[in-house]
Design an enzyme around this catalytic site. Structure first.
Site, PDB file in Angstrom:
ATOM      1  N   SER A 143       0.864  -1.184   0.000  1.00  0.00           N
ATOM      2  CA  SER A 143       0.000   0.000   0.000  1.00  0.00           C
ATOM      3  C   SER A 143       0.898   1.230   0.000  1.00  0.00           C
ATOM      4  CB  SER A 143      -0.877  -0.008   1.263  1.00  0.00           C
ATOM      5  OG  SER A 143      -1.467   1.257   1.486  1.00  0.00           O
ATOM      6  N   TYR A 156      -1.351  -1.073  10.547  1.00  0.00           N
ATOM      7  CA  TYR A 156      -1.535  -1.373   9.122  1.00  0.00           C
ATOM      8  C   TYR A 156      -0.381  -0.793   8.307  1.00  0.00           C
ATOM      9  CZ  TYR A 156      -3.493  -1.047   4.403  1.00  0.00           C
ATOM     10  OH  TYR A 156      -3.680  -1.117   3.037  1.00  0.00           O
TER      11      TYR A 156
END
Length: 265
Positions: A143, A156
């Site tokens: 990401s 995350y």
């Protein structure tokens, strides 16, 4: 023209029943690949396999459990005779807190187990087969949160940064076996992942609007954009590409969208 995996390629896509994973499954299938879809959503996975036909299989897999990932690779080899492309896409978000000062890290183990251990195990199990059968390609989905620092969902972000570093390390380790390991880092792509981290739909919409405002390219990103990157890295035109991170983010990690002064009246 984007390079595609050759017809007859056998691929595994974890988290393949929805979102970015589903788009990759459909793209690879259109290119002539046979695909094993792995997911914890049994109903969605079985429905997708039924919808897409004989060249798709579904296997219930929690990538946080290494034995299930090992069995997943065995299913691909058993059903389709090999494994040429492994797409480690499965991921979860953590709960969104207003500040690190309020973070309780209650979801740390689950986020790291899925987002990092799942990728590491998927890479290892695929590579064990590929090393004995002439090589292959492994694509790990990270990401832009792992590339560019930012507040909130810190576990995350840390997990996705670790995926990037692991990908580069694995690329060096596995190159002698003809195995390429690369990473795709999407940003601002509308999927259900963000909504799983926010408390309300209003908050989700507000964050999406903020992300869009920062993106230099005005065109919104789509899951199909990520699928194109997966197809390229899994295809024959990327044979000299390994250990790289391909960002699919409309230019966000290059810099913030410029603000230009209004013209003089």
């Amino acid at each position: 023209m984007v390079s595609a995996p050759a017809a007859g390629t056998v691929a595994v896509v974890t988290g393949g029943a929805s979102g970015l994973g589903r788009a990759s499954v459909e793209r690879l299938l259109a290119d002539g690949a046979r695909v094993v879809v792995a997911d914890v959503d049994r109903d969605a996975g079985e429905a997708l396999a039924k919808e897409l036909g004989a060249d798709v299989r579904f296997r219930y897999t929690d990538v946080a459990v290494p034995e299930q990932v090992r069995d997943l690779v065995a299913v691909a080899v058993g059903e389709f005779g090999g494994l040429h492309l492994m797409v480690n896409n499965a991921g979860v978000s953590g709960a969104m807190h207003a500040s690190l000062l309020e973070e309780d890290f209650a979801d740390f183990q689950r986020v790291l187990s899925v987002n990092l251990l799942g990728v590491m195990t998927g890479t290892r199990e695929a590579a064990r087969h590929m090393a004995a059968h002439g090589g292959g390609s492994i694509v790990n989905i990270s990401s832009v949160g792992g590339v560019q620092a930012g507040p909130s969902v810190l576990t995350y972000r840390a997990s996705k940064a670790a995926v990037i570093h692991f990908t580069k390390c694995a690329a060096l380790d596995l190159a002698e076996h003809g195995i390429r390991v690369n990473c795709v880092a999407p940003g601002g792509i509308p999927t259900g992942l963000l909504a799983s981290a926010t408390a309300t739909d209003e908050m989700t919409d507000r964050i999406r609007a903020h992300m869009a405002a920062m993106q230099p390219l005005p065109r919104p990103g789509t899951p199909e954009d990520v699928a194109e990157a997966v197809a390229y890295l899994g295809g024959d035109r990327s044979q000299h590409v390994t250990g790289t991170v391909l960002t699919i983010d409309g230019g966000t990690t290059a810099g913030l969208k410029p603000t230009r002064p209004a013209p003089a009246p």
